[in-house]
Scaffold this motif. Structure first.
Motif, PDB file in Angstrom:
ATOM      1  N   THR B  93       5.063 -10.435   6.326  1.00 18.99           N
ATOM      2  CA  THR B  93       3.876  -9.750   5.814  1.00 18.99           C
ATOM      3  C   THR B  93       3.614  -8.477   6.622  1.00 18.99           C
ATOM      4  O   THR B  93       3.409  -7.400   6.053  1.00 18.99           O
ATOM      5  N   ALA B  94       3.644  -8.621   7.947  1.00 19.65           N
ATOM      6  CA  ALA B  94       3.401  -7.451   8.803  1.00 19.65           C
ATOM      7  C   ALA B  94       4.477  -6.399   8.555  1.00 19.65           C
ATOM      8  O   ALA B  94       4.188  -5.199   8.524  1.00 19.65           O
ATOM      9  N   GLY B  95       5.709  -6.862   8.354  1.00 21.05           N
ATOM     10  CA  GLY B  95       6.806  -5.928   8.107  1.00 21.05           C
ATOM     11  C   GLY B  95       6.579  -5.116   6.840  1.00 21.05           C
ATOM     12  O   GLY B  95       6.736  -3.894   6.831  1.00 21.05           O
ATOM     13  N   VAL B  96       6.166  -5.807   5.783  1.00 20.35           N
ATOM     14  CA  VAL B  96       5.918  -5.104   4.520  1.00 20.35           C
ATOM     15  C   VAL B  96       4.767  -4.109   4.703  1.00 20.35           C
ATOM     16  O   VAL B  96       4.850  -2.951   4.280  1.00 20.35           O
ATOM     17  N   LEU B  97       3.708  -4.533   5.364  1.00 19.48           N
ATOM     18  CA  LEU B  97       2.570  -3.632   5.567  1.00 19.48           C
ATOM     19  C   LEU B  97       3.007  -2.400   6.363  1.00 19.48           C
ATOM     20  O   LEU B  97       2.567  -1.285   6.091  1.00 19.48           O
ATOM     21  N   ARG B  98       3.871  -2.621   7.351  1.00 25.20           N
ATOM     22  CA  ARG B  98       4.350  -1.485   8.155  1.00 25.20           C
ATOM     23  C   ARG B  98       5.099  -0.471   7.297  1.00 25.20           C
ATOM     24  O   ARG B  98       4.947   0.737   7.470  1.00 25.20           O
ATOM     25  N   VAL B  99       5.886  -0.983   6.369  1.00 24.67           N
ATOM     26  CA  VAL B  99       6.659  -0.086   5.509  1.00 24.67           C
ATOM     27  C   VAL B  99       5.721   0.831   4.717  1.00 24.67           C
ATOM     28  O   VAL B  99       5.984   2.011   4.528  1.00 24.67           O
ATOM     29  N   PHE B 100       4.595   0.240   4.275  1.00 25.36           N
ATOM     30  CA  PHE B 100       3.709   0.995   3.381  1.00 25.36           C
ATOM     31  C   PHE B 100       2.534   1.631   4.102  1.00 25.36           C
ATOM     32  O   PHE B 100       1.562   2.021   3.485  1.00 25.36           O
ATOM     33  N   VAL B 101       2.625   1.736   5.436  1.00 21.40           N
ATOM     34  CA  VAL B 101       1.435   2.140   6.180  1.00 21.40           C
ATOM     35  C   VAL B 101       0.998   3.560   5.829  1.00 21.40           C
ATOM     36  O   VAL B 101      -0.189   3.890   5.846  1.00 21.40           O
ATOM     37  N   ASP B 102       1.948   4.408   5.475  1.00 22.72           N
ATOM     38  CA  ASP B 102       1.571   5.780   5.097  1.00 22.72           C
ATOM     39  C   ASP B 102       1.653   6.006   3.596  1.00 22.72           C
ATOM     40  O   ASP B 102       1.614   7.143   3.129  1.00 22.72           O
ATOM     41  N   SER B 103       1.777   4.910   2.850  1.00 24.28           N
ATOM     42  CA  SER B 103       1.991   5.058   1.419  1.00 24.28           C
ATOM     43  C   SER B 103       0.687   5.370   0.689  1.00 24.28           C
ATOM     44  O   SER B 103      -0.406   5.073   1.173  1.00 24.28           O
ATOM     45  N   THR B 104       0.822   5.976  -0.483  1.00 23.57           N
ATOM     46  CA  THR B 104      -0.367   6.289  -1.273  1.00 23.57           C
ATOM     47  C   THR B 104      -0.574   5.266  -2.388  1.00 23.57           C
ATOM     48  O   THR B 104      -1.455   5.419  -3.223  1.00 23.57           O
ATOM     49  N   LEU B 105       0.264   4.258  -2.411  1.00 21.95           N
ATOM     50  CA  LEU B 105       0.099   3.205  -3.424  1.00 21.95           C
ATOM     51  C   LEU B 105      -1.253   2.522  -3.234  1.00 21.95           C
ATOM     52  O   LEU B 105      -1.801   2.515  -2.135  1.00 21.95           O
TER      53      LEU B 105
END
Lengths: 423, 345
Positions: B93-105
């Motif tokens: 979960t933390a890994g996925v959140l890290r991937v999208f931390v700068d995302s605009t989704l």
């Protein structure tokens, strides 16, 4: 057969869980009887916070990261709490071992609310580990005063400044204490090798380890030794105290130091476990001395090997802050309190002190005292030329470090061994 | 009379009384009043809406773990590796959140992905224990325990290494995620109704599988008698694997809740020991899904209520753990006693 085995395994597991839980129970000790009887009354009257009678006792809360009797960082806070109770007639409610390993499933802001439920109108968060939680809590409870020890959230000149009106940061200028610790170590070592038992790596721990180094270097050279003969090594364990299986074991780290020629180990963690190891090795014939940390009476654990302790005396600044909360003059501030140079060991005025340990020789003790006098007179060791560990310049010749340059020290200093950051 | 359902309940009540009595003795020997301690634990967990919300925060992952364990227990598996499955759920979960931390989704989408990721992470980790058992002949108890240690090591490596905070090397945990990566909470309270909803869906799902499907029936057949099930044509090892996957996914969801609803970052003890606690709940309820909710709630209440003990009475809060463990022991003992009794009668 299989079923029996499984049942046996489950039974063993359950037994294990019970026993591991039992391990902690005897810590129920020294209960101030008054608290036990008074406190429940407070819970049942949640209205107490709003319709407080005029003469009501001020209640403050204290969250400690380690055990309240850790002979170090948390105990210094606990003693400060007792000091406040005595000076203000206030009442302390506290919870120790506030860390995710000891209190699984909880967060410090949640636990702070438990103290508020006991009537606390001000809560002290005592650890860097609770910095984020203290911000969360302060914002969610604007009518509760918050003291975050060792933090810098409300330092306008700091790197992470935020306006949080009900929060104050308090820290002591332990740099001076660590310099004296380093000095005592340098004057005690025979091998010229000093070990520093570091907690985790951050701005605070880098600057304190470096301060110890600067003090050691100063006194080493003042005593006429060859500058090249001094070795200063930092080993970080990963947290403020031992968490089995998570951090390095500080006892083992101390042992490694002592058995590889580092005859003095300075504790930078929340308790002086290096002293115990020194005591053991000393009795086996290995010259081993230690400097404790944080708590004024920490040397008592092993006086025959303890050469001194730089300590925090949180009482005076906490007293000021709580008094201001009581009389309505509270201001959110960042306080980085210096020792009271008139008498660094005055319990009513000095936030940072240093006590020479019983194992410190008379000559060395005199030299450490003289060094303290020099510091009191304005000697500044955070002055150039000084380089960072990687050789890049930190302070130019004649340049004195600003508060920001000291607080946010980004690397260890040149001449120190050990990691400046995680690799 | 003692043979029937009533008898079973009677014996469990005796177990409860014995457990309370045992803990009372410990309290008295520590110089504390048992009544006061139990009262404080009760008011500490149900005394106010806020406290009850804290209980629910603990209840959510515990219920998810218990739900998962009901599946593996039904298949006759002792999935002690559930602890590591929670951890891997949290890491993923933390890994996925890290991937999208700068995302605009939209954050809702990212959180959903992160939770699904956590479930997959937990399921895959559980499948390792399953594979070790099926193809390596490693008993799932030992395989699971080993994998638990590996999962802790992995967490520490990430926190101290690749996921460390800038300029910091500390076992405190990773940088907290931005606020919009948190499951929305009830105003003024720490509980997220989304998290609660997910936990309820989890236990209903498990109840439905076990009570109302052929899949559940076959799972139980495998659990009751592996060989007979095989002879009757049930693909046994496949069913073992399915149960590992389902349990791992539910444990992974618990880990995802720890990250998105409680700690908002990865910390070394991210599982909070809920795996082992869940095992105790599952044992206590004798693997009947219907009892999972009240007993998990009771255990969660003990965890939260016990915080009052050090604050109010200066007692150690591990007393809750003692009570939980002792309760399970006495229930197991009384169950054994009952069976002996029934045989004789």
């Amino acid at each position: 057969m299989r079923k029996n085995f499984a049942r046996l395994a489950m039974f063993a597991l359950a037994l294990m869980l019970v026993l591991s839980a039992c391990g902690g129970t005897p810590a129920a000790t020294e209960a101030p009887v008054v608290d036990a009887t008074e406190a429940p009354a407070m819970t049942e009257a949640p209205a107490v916070a709003t319709e407080a009678p005029a003469a009501e006792q001020f209640v403050f809360g204290l969250l400690m990261v380690g055990p309240y009797n850790d002979n170090g960082w948390s105990q210094a806070h606990y003693e400060a709490g007792l000091y406040l109770e005595e000076k203000l007639g206030a009442k302390m409610v506290y919870l120790d071992k506030v860390n995710p390993a000891d209190r699984p499933g909880t967060t410090p802001d949640q636990l702070a609310e438990e103290l508020v439920a006991q009537g606390a109108k001000l809560v002290i968060f005592n650890s860097d580990d609770m910095k984020d939680a203290s911000t969360t809590f302060a914002k969610a409870n604007p009518d509760v005063f918050v003291i975050m020890a060792s933090g810098d959230q409300v330092w306008p000149e700091g790197n992470i400044y935020e306006e949080i009106p009900n929060l104050t940061n308090i820290m002591g200028r332990m740099e001076y204490g660590k310099m004296m610790a380093g000095c005592a170590a340098a004057l005690t070592t025979d091998t010229g090798k000093i070990g520093y038992l570091g907690p985790l790596i951050n701005d605070e721990t880098r600057r304190l380890a470096s301060s110890a180094y600067l003090g050691a270097k100063h006194c080493w050279e003042q005593a006429g030794n060859d500058p090249a003969g001094l070795e200063f090594k930092v080993t970080w364990i990963g947290f403020w105290f031992n968490i089995p299986g998570v951090t390095l074991d500080p006892v083992q780290v101390s042992n490694d130091f002592y058995t590889t020629g580092y005859d003095v180990v300075i504790s930078g963690i929340d308790n002086p476990v290096n002293l115990g190891e020194a005591q053991k090795l000393m009795s086996e014939g290995t010259p081993s001395y230690g400097v404790a940390y944080d708590y004024v009476a920490a040397c008592d654990a092993a006086p025959e090997v303890c050469i001194g302790v730089p300590y925090f005396n949180w009482g005076p600044e906490y007293l000021k802050a709580i008094s201001s909360a009581q009389d309505g003059t509270w201001e959110s501030q960042f306080i980085w309190a210096s020792p009271d140079w008139a008498d660094i060991n005055n319990p009513d005025t000095s936030t940072v002190g240093f006590v020479n340990g019983p194992a410190l020789s008379e000559d060395a003790a005199a030299a450490v005292d003289a060094f303290a006098d020099e510091l009191a007179g304005g000697l500044n060791l955070f002055a150039g030329p000084l380089n960072f560990q990687d050789g890049t310049p930190y302070l130019a010749d004649g340049e004195e470090a600003t508060d920001q340059q000291i607080w946010y020290l980004s690397q260890l200093l040149e001449g120190m061994e050990g990691l400046s950051a995680s690799e | 009379m003692l043979k029937g359902r009533l008898g079973a309940v009677l014996f469990q009540l005796i177990a409860l009384v014995l457990a309370l009595g045992f803990v009372s003795l410990i309290l008295i020997s520590a110089g504390a009043s048992p009544m006061e301690a139990f009262k404080n634990m009760f008011t500490g967990s149900f005394g106010s809406m806020r406290k009850f919300a804290e209980v629910l925060v603990t209840f959510v992952p515990l219920l998810l773990v218990t739900a998962g364990l009901l599946i593996t227990f039904s298949a006759g598996l002792w999935n002690i590796g559930v602890e590591g499955q929670i951890v891997l759920g949290a890491i993923t979960t933390a890994g996925v959140l890290r991937v999208f931390v700068d995302s605009t989704l939209p954050p809702a989408l990212i959180i959903t992905l992160a939770i699904l990721g956590g479930m997959i992470g937990g399921a895959l980790w559980a499948s390792l224990a399953g594979l070790l058992k099926t193809f390596g002949g490693v008993n799932e108890i030992f395989g699971g325990l080993g994998l638990n240690f590996v999962s802790t090591a992995l967490t520490l490596y990430l926190i101290f290494g690749p996921w460390k905070r800038d300029g910091v090397a500390s076992m405190s945990g990773t940088e907290p995620f931005p606020d919009h990566f948190s499951l929305p909470q009830v105003p003024e309270l720490r509980i997220s109704l989304w998290a609660l909803g997910i936990a309820v869906v989890g236990i209903v799902f498990v109840y439905f599988i076990l009570q109302g499907t052929y899949f559940g029936l076959k799972l139980k057949a495998v659990g009751k008698n592996f060989r007979a099930a095989y002879l009757l044509g049930i693909p046994t090892w496949q069913y073992s694997m399915y149960s590992f996957l389902i349990c791992g996914a539910l444990a992974g969801a618990a880990g995802a809740m720890q990250v998105t609803a409680v700690y908002h970052r990865l910390i070394p003890s991210i599982s909070s020991g809920y795996g082992y606690l869940g095992l105790m709940v599952a044992m206590l309820i004798n693997y009947q899904a219907i009892w999972a909710v009240p007993v998990a709630l009771f255990f969660a209440a003990l965890n939260i209520g016990s915080i009052q003990l050090p604050i109010v009475m200066k007692l150690d809060s591990s007393l809750a753990g003692v009570l939980q463990g002792v309760l399970v022991l006495f229930v197991l003992l009384m169950e054994g006693a009952r069976q002996k009794f029934v045989k004789k009668a």
